[in-house]
Structures are given as structure tokens and as C-alpha cells.
Design an enzyme around this catalytic site. Structure first.
Site, PDB file in Angstrom:
ATOM      1  N   VAL A 142       0.837  -1.201   0.000  1.00  0.00           N
ATOM      2  CA  VAL A 142       0.000   0.000   0.000  1.00  0.00           C
ATOM      3  C   VAL A 142       0.871   1.250   0.000  1.00  0.00           C
ATOM      4  O   VAL A 142       0.576   2.223  -0.704  1.00  0.00           O
ATOM      5  CB  VAL A 142      -0.949  -0.004   1.219  1.00  0.00           C
ATOM      6  CG1 VAL A 142      -1.594   1.367   1.407  1.00  0.00           C
ATOM      7  CG2 VAL A 142      -2.038  -1.060   1.031  1.00  0.00           C
ATOM      8  N   GLU A 143       1.964   1.223   0.759  1.00  0.00           N
ATOM      9  CA  GLU A 143       2.801   2.409   0.886  1.00  0.00           C
ATOM     10  C   GLU A 143       3.514   2.775  -0.405  1.00  0.00           C
ATOM     11  O   GLU A 143       3.446   3.927  -0.841  1.00  0.00           O
ATOM     12  CB  GLU A 143       3.826   2.208   2.005  1.00  0.00           C
ATOM     13  CG  GLU A 143       3.240   2.170   3.396  1.00  0.00           C
ATOM     14  CD  GLU A 143       2.640   3.499   3.804  1.00  0.00           C
ATOM     15  OE1 GLU A 143       3.067   4.549   3.296  1.00  0.00           O
ATOM     16  OE2 GLU A 143       1.715   3.492   4.631  1.00  0.00           O
ATOM     17  N   THR A 144       4.234   1.828  -0.996  1.00  0.00           N
ATOM     18  CA  THR A 144       5.127   2.184  -2.119  1.00  0.00           C
ATOM     19  C   THR A 144       5.172   1.161  -3.243  1.00  0.00           C
ATOM     20  O   THR A 144       6.061   1.220  -4.086  1.00  0.00           O
ATOM     21  CB  THR A 144       6.572   2.377  -1.603  1.00  0.00           C
ATOM     22  OG1 THR A 144       7.039   1.140  -1.041  1.00  0.00           O
ATOM     23  CG2 THR A 144       6.658   3.490  -0.567  1.00  0.00           C
TER      24      THR A 144
END
Length: 361
Positions: A142-144
Site C-alpha cells: 500500500v505504501e510504495t
């Protein structure tokens, strides 16, 4: 999500401690700074910025000339100010639309590769910290997208902009200004430890860094050298990333073996939804009190030990989605204060795990 700072837990603002010698840190990778990160008004001529530099030097036992030179090269980025503005009042939330941004074939397949490449490390992290692989995989995805999108803003510029020019119209402007001043201070202290130019690091528009998008204070408190090479590198070491994310969750109270949520339905004749939603995402109700207010649970959920929260995920004009969130669901929101974010992490990790099982991996 490069996003996240926004939704950063207040707990991330804790000060950096120097009680023990820090592990060596790897410098950020040499990446060409994108044009937006080079534009803006320098802080070199701002008296308030230079005063802050002197205060940081005193608090962190740094050379005042170094802190002044570091902040002098920072630039105020109007685009960062715009991005930090809250959504217009009345903007409808839509879980289905939010979910589609993070659970898609590209991200799932990237997650499968990340899990396969780091299987032993993920298992070691679970054994040491109690956090299952799918949660760590969900976070990094989700982050990167597993390091594919770590941000192209100079962290120094982003943090300085939010420390000295946070939008005053924001309803939490004073609180957020204090938060980002602390993060700028922690960032400078970390860069000095690393022995690198603080103008090199790239990250999100809110100053989050690396594959897991850690804010500087999170890096200082919870990042770990999980590959054992004597340094912490959240940009290029999947092992350090995995260990650091798992350590973060353990620090915030992750309970091994506990589900993140249970399905929930309602007895409409007894339902007191307002009371159930009043604590928001904070687990507050015992199972008996949860049921007494008209919630219905099935199977193992009725034997759950610990408090629950009624989680509402709005779907625009369609009926909301509801689940009974556990303490582990709440722990995920300490990474990003959003039930939508937590559910996206959970579902992406689950989709990656199922894709691996289908492939026989």
C-alpha cells in the site's frame, strides 16, 4: 502510501533518543531530484527558520553552522502546502473506490514477488515480533508498491515547508506545525548520524521515507538492522524494511494470533448504531456489550477476548460496509489513522497470500 504522513499517528511525534549509540545508517540512494523538489523559495533568508536551526543544534548537540546550512538549502514548496489541505467538507467517502486504488493485479503480483523473494525473512520477523507476513506485505504494498514509488520530493523541503508554512486554514494547523517541526528536527539528527547531505533524501510530500514510508521519528525509534549488516537501510534492504515494520507493530501492541476483524450484522430491533460508532475506531466494547447494542457476531467471534469497535466504511451513495474491528485492526491504524487504510492493508495482504496459494508457491 506516499500519502500517509497525513494520516500519521500522533505517537510518531515522539522525540529521538540518544541513550545508546545508534546503529549505522545507509545513506539514501543517489536519485536525480525531480523538478518539483527544486522549485520554491529558499529558507536561507527566514529568521524563524534560522532560529529553529539554532534551537535544534542546542537540543541535539549539533554544530549550529551545520544545522543553519542544512535548513538554508531547504525550499518552501507551494505544492506541498496544497497537498496538505484537507478535503472539502462534504466530500463523500467511498470504500470501494479507495480499495480499487490499492488492490489491483499489478500490486498483487508485485506483492507475490516480494513475498517469494523474502519468504525466510518474513517468517523470521513473524517468529520474532509476532506479526504475520501478510500484514507486512500489505503495508509495504500500500505504501510504495514494494519500493516502486517512494516519492520524489526532497524530504528536507517537504518537512521545512510543513514546519514553517503549514496551511493556517487547516483545522489542526497548530498541532500539525508542531508535529512537522519535530519531524524536521529528527530528520536533521538522523542525517547527521548518517553523515550525508540532508538535501539528498527523497520521499513523500509529507516527509515519509523509504519502502515503508517511515517518518523520521519512526525511523529513529523503530527501524532495525534486520539483515545484520551493521546499518539501517529502509530504501534498499527488504530485510530492514520487514523487520522495522514488524517491530513497529509489536511496539504498538500487536497481538499474535488475533484476527484483525470479524464480520458483523445487526439486529435492527435492538440496534443502537450511534452508541456503537461513538468511539470511532477505538476498540471499546466487550463482546456482551457489543451484542447488547444490537450487533450480531458468529462463530469464533462470540468468544473473542478483548474489546471491539464497530468499523464503518462508507460507500458513497451505497450502503456502508461494517466490520467488528479488534485491537489488531486498531494497531494497523497507528501506522495511518484511517480505517480505510487499515482495511486496504489487510485485504491486499490477503489477496497476495491467496495468489501465492493459487500459484502453488
Amino acid at each position: 502510501m506516499i500519502r500517509s504522513a497525513r494520516l500519521l499517528a500522533v505517537a510518531l511525534a515522539a522525540p529521538l533518543a540518544f541513550a545508546a549509540p545508534p546503529a549505522r545508517h545507509a545513506p539514501p540512494p543517489k536519485v536525480k531530484v525531480a523538478a518539483p523538489a527544486r522549485q520554491g523559495t529558499p529558507y536561507a533568508g527566514r529568521d524563524d527558520a534560522m532560529q529553529f536551526a539554532d534551537e535544534v543544534a542546542q537540543r541535539q548537540s549539533l554544530d549550529p553552522a551545520w544545522t543553519r546550512a542544512a535548513i538554508a538549502q531547504a525550499r518552501m514548496l507551494p505544492v506541498v502546502v496544497r497537498l496538505m489541505q484537507p478535503a472539502p467538507t462534504g466530500t463523500p467517502k467511498n470504500w470501494a473506490a479507495y480499495r480499487s486504488r490499492f488492490i489491483d493485479p499489478v500490486r498483487i503480483q508485485a506483492g507475490v514477488r516480494f513475498w517469494q523473494d523474502n519468504r525466510a525473512t518474513l517468517e523470521r520477523a513473524e517468529a520474532e515480533y509476532g506479526v504475520p507476513p501478510e500484514i507486512v506485505v500489505g503495508i509495504v504494498g500500500v505504501e510504495t508498491i514494494y519500493g516502486q514509488q517512494m516519492g520524489n520530493f526532497r524530504v528536507l523541503d517537504a518537512l521545512a515547508t510543513l514546519a514553517f508554512d503549514f496551511p493556517p486554514s487547516h483545522p489542526r494547523a497548530d498541532e500539525r506545525t508542531k508535529f512537522f517541526r519535530n519531524e524536521l528536527e529528527q530528520f536533521l539528527a538522523l542525517q547527521k548520524q548518517m553523515g550525508v547531505d540532508p538535501g539528498r533524501a527523497l520521499g513523500s510530500y509529507a516527509g515519509a521515507m523509504g519502502m515503508p514510508q517511515f517518518m523520521p521519528s519512526s525511523w529513529a525509534r523503530w527501524a532495525v538492522d534486520f539483515d545484520g549488516d551493521g546499518r539501517i537501510d529502509l530504501w534498499r534492504s527488504p530485510a530492514d524494511v520487514i523487520g522495522s515494520v514488524a517491530n513497529y507493530f509489536k511496539a504498538f501492541g500487536w497481538k499474535p494470533g488475533m484476527p484483525t476483524y470479524y464480520p458483523v450484522t445487526f439486529d435492527l430491533e435492538r440496534l443502537d448504531k450511534d452508541a456503537l460508532l461513538a468511539p470511532d475506531i477505538l476498540p471499546t466494547f466487550s463482546v456482551p456489550s457489543f451484542l447488547a447494542k444490537g450487533a450480531l457476531l458468529e462463530g469464533d467471534a462470540v468468544n473473542h477476548e478483548g474489546p471491539l469497535a464497530l468499523i464503518e466504511l462508507q460507500n458513497g451513495s451505497d450502503p456502508p460496509t461494517y466490520v467488528a474491528g479488534t485491537e489488531n485492526f486498531y494497531v494497523i491504524t497507528r501506522y495511518n489513522w484511517s480505517s480505510y487504510y487499515a482495511m486496504a492493508v489487510i485485504e491486499l495482504g490477503r489477496e497476495v497470500r491467496e495468489a501465492m496459494q493459487r500459484g502453488g508457491s
